[in-house]
Write a protein that holds these residues in place. Structure first.
Motif, PDB file in Angstrom:
ATOM      1  N   GLU A  26       4.327 -60.976 -36.173  1.00 19.90           N
ATOM      2  CA  GLU A  26       3.919 -62.377 -36.018  1.00 19.90           C
ATOM      3  C   GLU A  26       5.040 -63.349 -36.400  1.00 19.90           C
ATOM      4  OE1 GLU A  26       0.513 -63.724 -35.620  1.00 19.90           O
ATOM      5  OE2 GLU A  26      -0.030 -61.774 -34.817  1.00 19.90           O
ATOM      6  N   ARG A  27       6.036 -62.886 -37.132  1.00 19.88           N
ATOM      7  CA  ARG A  27       7.190 -63.654 -37.598  1.00 19.88           C
ATOM      8  C   ARG A  27       6.890 -64.604 -38.757  1.00 19.88           C
ATOM      9  NH1 ARG A  27      10.908 -64.904 -32.396  1.00 19.88           N
ATOM     10  NH2 ARG A  27      10.715 -62.837 -31.510  1.00 19.88           N
ATOM     11  N   VAL A  28       5.633 -64.928 -39.003  1.00 24.17           N
ATOM     12  CA  VAL A  28       5.279 -65.834 -40.093  1.00 24.17           C
ATOM     13  C   VAL A  28       4.156 -65.224 -40.926  1.00 24.17           C
ATOM     14  CG1 VAL A  28       5.991 -67.972 -38.970  1.00 24.17           C
ATOM     15  CG2 VAL A  28       3.696 -67.109 -38.603  1.00 24.17           C
ATOM     16  N   LEU A  29       4.042 -65.704 -42.167  1.00 19.72           N
ATOM     17  CA  LEU A  29       2.986 -65.276 -43.085  1.00 19.72           C
ATOM     18  C   LEU A  29       2.268 -66.499 -43.600  1.00 19.72           C
ATOM     19  CD1 LEU A  29       5.105 -62.825 -45.233  1.00 19.72           C
ATOM     20  CD2 LEU A  29       3.412 -62.174 -43.541  1.00 19.72           C
ATOM     21  N   SER A  30       1.053 -66.323 -44.061  1.00 20.67           N
ATOM     22  CA  SER A  30       0.319 -67.400 -44.699  1.00 20.67           C
ATOM     23  C   SER A  30       0.970 -67.692 -46.047  1.00 20.67           C
ATOM     24  CB  SER A  30      -1.137 -66.976 -44.881  1.00 20.67           C
ATOM     25  OG  SER A  30      -1.868 -67.986 -45.496  1.00 20.67           O
ATOM     26  N   CYS A  31       1.112 -68.956 -46.376  1.00 20.04           N
ATOM     27  CA  CYS A  31       1.763 -69.355 -47.630  1.00 20.04           C
ATOM     28  C   CYS A  31       0.932 -68.882 -48.825  1.00 20.04           C
ATOM     29  CB  CYS A  31       1.943 -70.867 -47.676  1.00 20.04           C
ATOM     30  SG  CYS A  31       2.731 -71.444 -49.182  1.00 20.04           S
ATOM     31  N   ILE A  32       1.576 -68.260 -49.797  1.00 17.71           N
ATOM     32  CA  ILE A  32       0.882 -67.729 -50.970  1.00 17.71           C
ATOM     33  C   ILE A  32       0.533 -68.855 -51.944  1.00 17.71           C
ATOM     34  CG2 ILE A  32       1.119 -66.197 -52.958  1.00 17.71           C
ATOM     35  CD1 ILE A  32       3.006 -64.519 -51.229  1.00 17.71           C
ATOM     36  N   GLU A  33       1.385 -69.835 -52.046  1.00 12.58           N
ATOM     37  CA  GLU A  33       1.189 -70.915 -53.024  1.00 12.58           C
ATOM     38  C   GLU A  33      -0.046 -71.755 -52.719  1.00 12.58           C
ATOM     39  OE1 GLU A  33       3.073 -71.378 -55.763  1.00 12.58           O
ATOM     40  OE2 GLU A  33       4.155 -69.576 -55.194  1.00 12.58           O
ATOM     41  N   CYS A  34      -0.269 -72.060 -51.440  1.00 11.77           N
ATOM     42  CA  CYS A  34      -1.392 -72.942 -51.074  1.00 11.77           C
ATOM     43  C   CYS A  34      -2.493 -72.211 -50.313  1.00 11.77           C
ATOM     44  CB  CYS A  34      -0.879 -74.117 -50.250  1.00 11.77           C
ATOM     45  SG  CYS A  34      -0.160 -73.646 -48.673  1.00 11.77           S
ATOM     46  N   ASP A  35      -2.400 -70.879 -50.208  1.00  6.62           N
ATOM     47  CA  ASP A  35      -3.373 -70.056 -49.465  1.00  6.62           C
ATOM     48  C   ASP A  35      -3.497 -70.476 -48.010  1.00  6.62           C
ATOM     49  OD1 ASP A  35      -3.945 -68.487 -51.656  1.00  6.62           O
ATOM     50  OD2 ASP A  35      -5.494 -69.859 -52.386  1.00  6.62           O
ATOM     51  N   GLY A  36      -2.409 -70.953 -47.429  1.00  3.92           N
ATOM     52  CA  GLY A  36      -2.408 -71.312 -46.017  1.00  3.92           C
ATOM     53  C   GLY A  36      -3.026 -72.663 -45.714  1.00  3.92           C
ATOM     54  N   LYS A  37      -3.338 -73.462 -46.736  1.00  6.65           N
ATOM     55  CA  LYS A  37      -3.968 -74.775 -46.519  1.00  6.65           C
ATOM     56  C   LYS A  37      -2.946 -75.892 -46.356  1.00  6.65           C
ATOM     57  CE  LYS A  37      -8.006 -73.333 -48.997  1.00  6.65           C
ATOM     58  NZ  LYS A  37      -8.480 -73.117 -50.336  1.00  6.65           N
ATOM     59  N   GLY A  38      -1.741 -75.694 -46.865  1.00  4.34           N
ATOM     60  CA  GLY A  38      -0.699 -76.705 -46.726  1.00  4.34           C
ATOM     61  C   GLY A  38      -0.668 -77.714 -47.847  1.00  4.34           C
ATOM     62  N   LYS A  39      -1.693 -77.746 -48.699  1.00  3.75           N
ATOM     63  CA  LYS A  39      -1.730 -78.702 -49.806  1.00  3.75           C
ATOM     64  C   LYS A  39      -2.044 -77.961 -51.091  1.00  3.75           C
ATOM     65  CE  LYS A  39      -2.884 -82.663 -47.126  1.00  3.75           C
ATOM     66  NZ  LYS A  39      -2.232 -83.867 -47.381  1.00  3.75           N
ATOM     67  N   THR A  40      -1.436 -78.432 -52.169  1.00 10.14           N
ATOM     68  CA  THR A  40      -1.698 -77.836 -53.479  1.00 10.14           C
ATOM     69  C   THR A  40      -2.156 -78.914 -54.430  1.00 10.14           C
ATOM     70  OG1 THR A  40       0.597 -78.140 -54.127  1.00 10.14           O
ATOM     71  CG2 THR A  40      -0.011 -75.994 -53.252  1.00 10.14           C
ATOM     72  N   GLY A  41      -2.945 -78.521 -55.410  1.00  8.84           N
ATOM     73  CA  GLY A  41      -3.405 -79.450 -56.441  1.00  8.84           C
ATOM     74  C   GLY A  41      -3.405 -78.739 -57.769  1.00  8.84           C
ATOM     75  N   TYR A  42      -3.525 -79.500 -58.810  1.00  6.09           N
ATOM     76  CA  TYR A  42      -3.575 -78.923 -60.141  1.00  6.09           C
ATOM     77  C   TYR A  42      -5.040 -78.843 -60.528  1.00  6.09           C
ATOM     78  CZ  TYR A  42       1.344 -79.899 -60.073  1.00  6.09           C
ATOM     79  OH  TYR A  42       2.665 -79.936 -59.725  1.00  6.09           O
ATOM     80  N   HIS A  43      -5.500 -77.658 -60.923  1.00  7.02           N
ATOM     81  CA  HIS A  43      -6.907 -77.438 -61.199  1.00  7.02           C
ATOM     82  C   HIS A  43      -7.166 -77.401 -62.689  1.00  7.02           C
ATOM     83  CE1 HIS A  43      -7.481 -76.626 -56.990  1.00  7.02           C
ATOM     84  NE2 HIS A  43      -6.565 -75.667 -57.034  1.00  7.02           N
ATOM     85  N   GLN A  44      -8.373 -77.880 -63.029  1.00  2.00           N
ATOM     86  CA  GLN A  44      -8.795 -77.869 -64.416  1.00  2.00           C
ATOM     87  C   GLN A  44     -10.090 -77.073 -64.450  1.00  2.00           C
ATOM     88  OE1 GLN A  44     -10.030 -81.858 -65.116  1.00  2.00           O
ATOM     89  NE2 GLN A  44     -10.848 -81.453 -67.123  1.00  2.00           N
ATOM     90  N   GLN A  45     -10.163 -76.073 -65.338  1.00  2.00           N
ATOM     91  CA  GLN A  45     -11.364 -75.254 -65.415  1.00  2.00           C
ATOM     92  C   GLN A  45     -12.469 -76.030 -66.101  1.00  2.00           C
ATOM     93  OE1 GLN A  45     -10.399 -71.594 -67.345  1.00  2.00           O
ATOM     94  NE2 GLN A  45     -10.051 -70.582 -65.383  1.00  2.00           N
ATOM     95  N   LEU A  46     -13.678 -75.877 -65.575  1.00  2.00           N
ATOM     96  CA  LEU A  46     -14.842 -76.535 -66.154  1.00  2.00           C
ATOM     97  C   LEU A  46     -15.723 -75.449 -66.782  1.00  2.00           C
ATOM     98  CD1 LEU A  46     -15.665 -78.882 -63.180  1.00  2.00           C
ATOM     99  CD2 LEU A  46     -14.300 -79.395 -65.184  1.00  2.00           C
ATOM    100  N   TYR A  47     -15.945 -75.563 -68.089  1.00  2.00           N
ATOM    101  CA  TYR A  47     -16.700 -74.522 -68.766  1.00  2.00           C
ATOM    102  C   TYR A  47     -18.168 -74.872 -68.909  1.00  2.00           C
ATOM    103  CZ  TYR A  47     -12.169 -72.554 -69.760  1.00  2.00           C
ATOM    104  OH  TYR A  47     -10.918 -72.022 -69.634  1.00  2.00           O
ATOM    105  N   GLY A  48     -18.454 -76.125 -69.129  1.00  2.00           N
ATOM    106  CA  GLY A  48     -19.853 -76.526 -69.305  1.00  2.00           C
ATOM    107  C   GLY A  48     -20.564 -76.765 -67.984  1.00  2.00           C
ATOM    108  N   LYS A  49     -21.876 -76.617 -67.952  1.00  2.00           N
ATOM    109  CA  LYS A  49     -22.636 -76.815 -66.715  1.00  2.00           C
ATOM    110  C   LYS A  49     -22.781 -78.298 -66.376  1.00  2.00           C
ATOM    111  CE  LYS A  49     -25.264 -72.589 -67.180  1.00  2.00           C
ATOM    112  NZ  LYS A  49     -26.593 -72.003 -67.355  1.00  2.00           N
ATOM    113  N   ASP A  50     -22.673 -79.169 -67.389  1.00  2.00           N
ATOM    114  CA  ASP A  50     -22.897 -80.598 -67.163  1.00  2.00           C
ATOM    115  C   ASP A  50     -21.717 -81.282 -66.507  1.00  2.00           C
ATOM    116  OD1 ASP A  50     -25.263 -80.113 -68.459  1.00  2.00           O
ATOM    117  OD2 ASP A  50     -24.478 -80.706 -70.426  1.00  2.00           O
ATOM    118  N   GLN A  51     -20.560 -80.773 -66.648  1.00  2.00           N
ATOM    119  CA  GLN A  51     -19.352 -81.459 -66.164  1.00  2.00           C
ATOM    120  C   GLN A  51     -19.236 -81.444 -64.681  1.00  2.00           C
ATOM    121  OE1 GLN A  51     -16.163 -79.660 -68.306  1.00  2.00           O
ATOM    122  NE2 GLN A  51     -16.533 -80.918 -70.102  1.00  2.00           N
TER     123      GLN A  51
END
Length: 192
Positions: A167-192
């Motif tokens: 295929e000559r190309v691969l899906s990007c590992i960093e963004c899972d093929g979406k093209g955009k990346t963000g910084y994620h924050q884990q949410l532990y409580g159910k209310d948040q």
């Protein structure tokens, strides 16, 4: 209250006024983007990257990355070789005898085809340099399928890349093929 305390209070108020990013449920628990999505630095927002194995050519060398065949004098007798070109009507040979010396640079290998009766076999004396050349000889016996693909011409030294499957190309590992990346924050409580 000091200057630092006032500055922290202003920052907290400012953060409360900002919109809360949406909650994303993942198999590992809920997460929330702590910053807005930005284009991926690896794929530049495309979601795909060039294959790092074949460099986007879709094929790799069938004989490996080395430039020359390795030749161990102690093990060469009895080893099997495939000629890239048809020689005396045959392609597949077996090393049967050695002559000369490596120090004097007159080292030769006797190659014999393995098919047919002993009295009708073809015997060739091949110099060491020619045997080490991948454009003339391949280590081991090549499959019948590869020989048929050559169609009585020279063997092709390429195969489809195992990583990108041509295929000559691969899906990007960093963004899972979406093209955009963000910084994620884990949410532990159910209310948040």
């Amino acid at each position: 209250m000091g200057q630092r305390g006032k500055r922290i209070k202003k920052e907290i108020k400012k953060e409360k006024k900002e919109e809360v990013p949406p909650r994303i449920n993942t198999p590992y628990g809920p997460i929330r983007n702590s910053r807005p999505l930005t284009p991926c630095d690896t794929c530049l927002g495309r979601g795909i990257v060039r294959c790092n194995v074949c460099d986007g050519r879709a094929v790799t060398k069938a004989t490996g990355h080395r430039k020359r065949n390795t030749l161990n004098v102690n093990r060469v007798v009895g080893s099997r070789w495939t000629s890239v070109e048809i020689r005396e009507g045959w392609r597949q040979f077996e090393c049967t005898e050695l002559s000369g010396s490596r120090k004097k640079k007159n080292f030769e290998v006797r190659m014999s085809n393995t098919c047919g009766p002993e009295e009708r076999r073809v015997h060739l004396w091949i110099p060491e340099d020619e045997l080490r050349d991948k454009r003339a000889w391949r280590m081991g016996w090549v499959t019948l399928e590869e020989i048929r693909m050559a169609n009585r011409g020279p063997l092709i030294d390429s195969k489809v890349c195992f990583r990108c499957k041509g295929e000559r190309v691969l899906s990007c590992i960093e963004c899972d093929g979406k093209g955009k990346t963000g910084y994620h924050q884990q949410l532990y409580g159910k209310d948040q």
